[in-house]
Every structure is written in structure tokens, then in C-alpha cells.
Design a protein around this motif. Structure first.
Motif, PDB file in Angstrom:
ATOM      1  N   ALA A   1      37.802  34.917  39.272  1.00  0.00           N
ATOM      2  CA  ALA A   1      38.553  36.177  39.211  1.00  0.00           C
ATOM      3  C   ALA A   1      39.354  36.266  40.499  1.00  0.00           C
ATOM      4  O   ALA A   1      39.133  37.132  41.333  1.00  0.00           O
ATOM      5  CB  ALA A   1      37.610  37.362  39.051  1.00  0.00           C
TER       6      ALA A   1
ATOM      7  N   ALA B   1      40.775  39.565  41.844  1.00  0.00           N
ATOM      8  CA  ALA B   1      39.904  40.735  41.825  1.00  0.00           C
ATOM      9  C   ALA B   1      39.320  40.991  43.212  1.00  0.00           C
ATOM     10  O   ALA B   1      39.334  40.123  44.085  1.00  0.00           O
ATOM     11  CB  ALA B   1      38.782  40.533  40.814  1.00  0.00           C
ATOM     12  N   THR B   2      38.796  42.183  43.400  1.00  0.00           N
ATOM     13  CA  THR B   2      38.153  42.546  44.655  1.00  0.00           C
ATOM     14  C   THR B   2      36.686  42.123  44.651  1.00  0.00           C
ATOM     15  O   THR B   2      36.130  41.739  43.612  1.00  0.00           O
ATOM     16  CB  THR B   2      38.209  44.060  44.866  1.00  0.00           C
ATOM     17  OG1 THR B   2      37.477  44.699  43.793  1.00  0.00           O
ATOM     18  CG2 THR B   2      39.645  44.559  44.868  1.00  0.00           C
TER      19      THR B   2
ATOM     20  N   ILE C   1      34.736  44.146  42.125  1.00  0.00           N
ATOM     21  CA  ILE C   1      34.871  43.686  40.738  1.00  0.00           C
ATOM     22  C   ILE C   1      34.037  42.428  40.522  1.00  0.00           C
ATOM     23  O   ILE C   1      33.370  42.283  39.490  1.00  0.00           O
ATOM     24  CB  ILE C   1      36.351  43.432  40.392  1.00  0.00           C
ATOM     25  CG1 ILE C   1      37.139  44.739  40.426  1.00  0.00           C
ATOM     26  CG2 ILE C   1      36.472  42.770  39.020  1.00  0.00           C
ATOM     27  CD1 ILE C   1      36.674  45.781  39.436  1.00  0.00           C
ATOM     28  N   ASP C   2      34.057  41.508  41.473  1.00  0.00           N
ATOM     29  CA  ASP C   2      33.230  40.302  41.349  1.00  0.00           C
ATOM     30  C   ASP C   2      31.760  40.675  41.155  1.00  0.00           C
ATOM     31  O   ASP C   2      31.055  40.108  40.294  1.00  0.00           O
ATOM     32  CB  ASP C   2      33.363  39.426  42.593  1.00  0.00           C
ATOM     33  CG  ASP C   2      34.701  38.719  42.693  1.00  0.00           C
ATOM     34  OD1 ASP C   2      35.483  38.782  41.724  1.00  0.00           O
ATOM     35  OD2 ASP C   2      34.959  38.106  43.748  1.00  0.00           O
TER      36      ASP C   2
ATOM     37  N   ASP D   1      30.568  43.503  40.066  1.00  0.00           N
ATOM     38  CA  ASP D   1      30.383  44.181  38.778  1.00  0.00           C
ATOM     39  C   ASP D   1      30.335  43.174  37.638  1.00  0.00           C
ATOM     40  O   ASP D   1      29.560  43.340  36.683  1.00  0.00           O
ATOM     41  CB  ASP D   1      31.508  45.192  38.548  1.00  0.00           C
ATOM     42  CG  ASP D   1      31.214  46.124  37.383  1.00  0.00           C
ATOM     43  OD1 ASP D   1      30.192  46.843  37.442  1.00  0.00           O
ATOM     44  OD2 ASP D   1      31.983  46.113  36.401  1.00  0.00           O
ATOM     45  N   ILE D   2      31.155  42.143  37.716  1.00  0.00           N
ATOM     46  CA  ILE D   2      31.121  41.089  36.695  1.00  0.00           C
ATOM     47  C   ILE D   2      29.740  40.434  36.663  1.00  0.00           C
ATOM     48  O   ILE D   2      29.165  40.200  35.582  1.00  0.00           O
ATOM     49  CB  ILE D   2      32.211  40.037  36.965  1.00  0.00           C
ATOM     50  CG1 ILE D   2      33.594  40.623  36.660  1.00  0.00           C
ATOM     51  CG2 ILE D   2      31.988  38.774  36.142  1.00  0.00           C
ATOM     52  CD1 ILE D   2      34.760  39.736  37.083  1.00  0.00           C
TER      53      ILE D   2
ATOM     54  N   GLU E   1      27.376  43.004  35.090  1.00  0.00           N
ATOM     55  CA  GLU E   1      27.707  43.330  33.700  1.00  0.00           C
ATOM     56  C   GLU E   1      27.473  42.152  32.758  1.00  0.00           C
ATOM     57  O   GLU E   1      26.928  42.325  31.658  1.00  0.00           O
ATOM     58  CB  GLU E   1      29.176  43.772  33.619  1.00  0.00           C
ATOM     59  CG  GLU E   1      29.690  44.046  32.213  1.00  0.00           C
ATOM     60  CD  GLU E   1      29.082  45.295  31.592  1.00  0.00           C
ATOM     61  OE1 GLU E   1      29.074  45.385  30.340  1.00  0.00           O
ATOM     62  OE2 GLU E   1      28.608  46.170  32.351  1.00  0.00           O
TER      63      GLU E   1
ATOM     64  N   ASN F   1      41.748  38.923  31.174  1.00  0.00           N
ATOM     65  CA  ASN F   1      40.644  39.829  31.471  1.00  0.00           C
ATOM     66  C   ASN F   1      39.508  39.039  32.109  1.00  0.00           C
ATOM     67  O   ASN F   1      38.911  38.166  31.477  1.00  0.00           O
ATOM     68  CB  ASN F   1      40.171  40.501  30.181  1.00  0.00           C
ATOM     69  CG  ASN F   1      39.111  41.551  30.426  1.00  0.00           C
ATOM     70  OD1 ASN F   1      38.099  41.286  31.068  1.00  0.00           O
ATOM     71  ND2 ASN F   1      39.335  42.751  29.903  1.00  0.00           N
ATOM     72  N   SER F   2      39.216  39.323  33.366  1.00  0.00           N
ATOM     73  CA  SER F   2      38.241  38.529  34.111  1.00  0.00           C
ATOM     74  C   SER F   2      36.841  38.629  33.513  1.00  0.00           C
ATOM     75  O   SER F   2      36.047  37.682  33.619  1.00  0.00           O
ATOM     76  CB  SER F   2      38.210  38.960  35.575  1.00  0.00           C
ATOM     77  OG  SER F   2      39.439  38.676  36.207  1.00  0.00           O
ATOM     78  N   TYR F   3      36.529  39.744  32.878  1.00  0.00           N
ATOM     79  CA  TYR F   3      35.216  39.890  32.248  1.00  0.00           C
ATOM     80  C   TYR F   3      35.101  38.952  31.047  1.00  0.00           C
ATOM     81  O   TYR F   3      34.056  38.307  30.844  1.00  0.00           O
ATOM     82  CB  TYR F   3      34.988  41.338  31.828  1.00  0.00           C
ATOM     83  CG  TYR F   3      34.768  42.286  32.983  1.00  0.00           C
ATOM     84  CD1 TYR F   3      33.484  42.683  33.347  1.00  0.00           C
ATOM     85  CD2 TYR F   3      35.834  42.781  33.718  1.00  0.00           C
ATOM     86  CE1 TYR F   3      33.266  43.544  34.414  1.00  0.00           C
ATOM     87  CE2 TYR F   3      35.641  43.644  34.792  1.00  0.00           C
ATOM     88  CZ  TYR F   3      34.356  44.027  35.135  1.00  0.00           C
ATOM     89  OH  TYR F   3      34.149  44.871  36.204  1.00  0.00           O
TER      90      TYR F   3
END
Length: 312
Positions: free
Chosen positions: A33, A36-37, A40-41, A43-44, A47, A294-296
Motif C-alpha cells: 500500500a 497509504a499512511t 492505514i497499513d 488498519d489493513i 481488518e 483499493n489497498s484492502y
């Protein structure tokens, strides 16, 4: 064996609150990612259900530079397994450049220690492909070339001496360092990296296996299978477009989804596992299209692929 068991003993590292004991943990890599910040990393990872994160030092520093404190950093990563952080570049630097290298190492190790990271990745240079060409280098006298053009013995001696100094500094923070030689740099093969680590003679230096760098350096799964598992610290599961030889251009050859290139990933994974290795596996990614998706969703696909390959 390509590396003697007797040279490596487990270093006495401080216990981390986010230690991971399960075999073959599957990690998210911050470059999957790329834009991404840190938040976000993380959170991925939570999640999607990764076992941990191979974290970017640049993203962590950007978090601090935005005004957050080291205490904020500790809180945001709390509970996440962070076995590795990338990366310290051009580890062969000499003269005044070596002074700068050691300052960068000290800063990175302080960041790692503050956040609970267990090890820091170090890589060989030069980063620029132009540095390998004498004509280009002559036209750009300030271009960093590292140990390009020196005899192999000298290249290894100089780089190993730096590795030893960096490892000593890392040890003071209870950290490992793990080496990755870029495949276009002089000391690119597994055999040369092993010689460097042997010459450095420090018990907190390890080797990360990156399938793309191995492939474009001319190494193969059979060579990996002969390594001592105690030398290994981390595996980058990644792919490549076909490479016909010459100087490998990472920006071109790695612009492919993992599993969509020419590498038989199962063969490479099985070679690592043949050593008895059961450490962490990470999904480094340089596919520009996927960096814009979408990185997710990308992360879900990478996790499923790695679990299928590794059997975790």
C-alpha cells in the motif's frame, strides 16, 4: 550448507510485548500500500487478519513529523507484531558518507526501539542504475557509486566492516539487522551476501530472501534450499516479468501482480521451507496498477495467495 551453524547463535534480544510465536506468520508489507499512511497499513493488518506488518521507517517518521509523539507511535502500533522495518540504504558507504550512514542507522534504531520493532533491514547500493555505467558516472561526478569497480575482495571487506559497525549499534538497542543486496549492485548474489555476513562476524546479522532479487541475480531455488535456516530472517514473496539478462530494471520487471509473473512461487517457497525455516513471510509489491487500486482488496488477495503458498 552455504552458512555454518557454528557462526550463528541466537542473540540476546529484549523481549517485545508484541512478540509472535506461531510458525510461518504472514505479514503485510508497507510497500503493498505504497501511498497509504502508517495508520492505514495498521488498519489493513487488523481488518484483513495479517499476523503482523513489515513496517516502513519512512511512514513511521512521517507520523512523527506530523506532530505525533513517540508515545502516540507506541499506542498506534500496540498489539501488532513488527518483526522488521525497512530500510537503511547504501550500507557500503565510506569516508564522510559512512559518518552519515551511522547517523542514519542510529536514528532508525532509536525509532525501531521506540515502536517495538525487532529488526531493521539494510540494503546495498548504489540505488541508481546509472552508477553502474562508467560513461554515465563520468558525466555525473557527484553520482554515488559505492564499491562499484573495486575488486570483489575489497568490496566484501569494506561492506562487511560497515555491517559489523551497524550491527554493534543495533545490538545496543537489542535489535537484529537483516541484509538485502539489490540485484543490480556489486554484491548481489546469495553467496556474496553470505561471505559478507561471515566476514562481519556478528551474531545479530541475518539475511532476508527476496525472490525477485534472487531471480535477477542469477540465484535459484536449489541454492536457497541449501542455506542454513539460522541465517534467514524473513522472506519477500514477490514476482517478476521475464528477465533476459544484463542490468535488471526494478521499475520495469517488478511492475506485475504477485502470482502474475514468470516465477514459480511455490517452487521458491518450498525451497525456503526445505531449510527448516518457519519464520515470517511478507508481500513486498511494486505493481503500480495495484498501488492505485483499493489497498484492502489488494491485501486480501496477497494474504490468500501467501497462505496458499506457505500453508500457514
Amino acid at each position: 550448507m552455504l552458512f555454518p551453524n557454528t557462526l550463528f547463535q541466537a542473540p540476546r534480544l529484549r523481549t517485545r510485548r508484541n512478540s509472535m510465536t506461531k510458525p510461518n506468520p504472514i505479514l503485510f508489507h508497507s510497500l503493498a500500500a505504497r501511498h497509504a499512511t502508517l495508520a492505514i497499513d495498521l488498519d489493513i493488518v487488523r481488518e484483513i487478519g495479517f499476523d503482523g506488518l513489515e513496517v516502513s521507517a519512512a511512514k513511521m517518521q512521517a507520523f512523527l513529523d506530523a506532530g505525533f509523539s513517540t508515545e502516540d507511535l507506541r499506542k498506534i502500533v500496540d498489539g501488532i507484531y513488527l518483526p522488521g522495518m525497512g530500510f537503511l540504504i547504501d550500507v557500503e558507504r565510506q569516508g564522510k558518507a559512512k559518518d552519515a550512514l551511522m547517523r542514519e542507522a542510529a536514528s532508525m534504531f532509536e525509532l525501531a526501539a521506540a515502536s517495538g520493532v525487532k529488526a531493521v533491514q539494510v540494503i546495498t547500493g548504489p540505488l541508481s542504475l546509472q552508477a553502474l555505467d562508467d560513461a554515465s558516472a563520468a558525466a555525473m561526478p557527484g553520482l554515488y557509486r559505492g564499491v562499484v569497480g573495486l575488486p570483489l575482495k575489497t568490496q566484501i571487506e569494506l561492506t562487511a566492516a560497515n555491517l559489523a559497525s551497524i550491527a554493534d549499534l543495533a545490538s545496543a538497542h537489542g535489535l537484529l539487522i537483516y541484509l538485502e543486496a539489490l540485484s543490480w549492485t556489486p554484491l548481489n548474489t546469495i553467496a556474496k551476501q553470505v561471505r559478507m555476513i561471515e566476514a562481519a562476524n556478528r551474531d545479530n546479522i541475518r539475511l532476508v530472501i527476496d525472490f525477485w532479487h534472487c531471480y535477477t541475480s542469477g540465484d535459484n531455488p536449489e541454492q536457497i534450499a541449501r542455506l542454513d535456516k539460522n541465517l534467514l530472517y524473513g522472506v519477500h514473496i514477490c514476482d517478476s516479468l521475464a528477465f533476459a539478462g544484463g542490468v535488471p530494471d526494478e521499475s520495469v520487471l517488478r511492475n506485475v501482480p504477485t502470482g502474475g509473473g514468470v516465477l514459480n512461487l511455490k517452487e521458491w517457497v518450498d525451497a525456503v521451507k526445505a531449510t527448516g525455516y518457519d519464520g515470517w513471510w511478507s508481500c513486498e509489491l511494486f505493481c503500480r496498477r495495484q498501488h492505485q487500486e483499493n489497498s484492502y482488496d489488494v491485501a486480501r488477495g496477497l494474504k490468500a495467495l501467501m497462505q496458499d503458498l506457505v500453508g500457514a
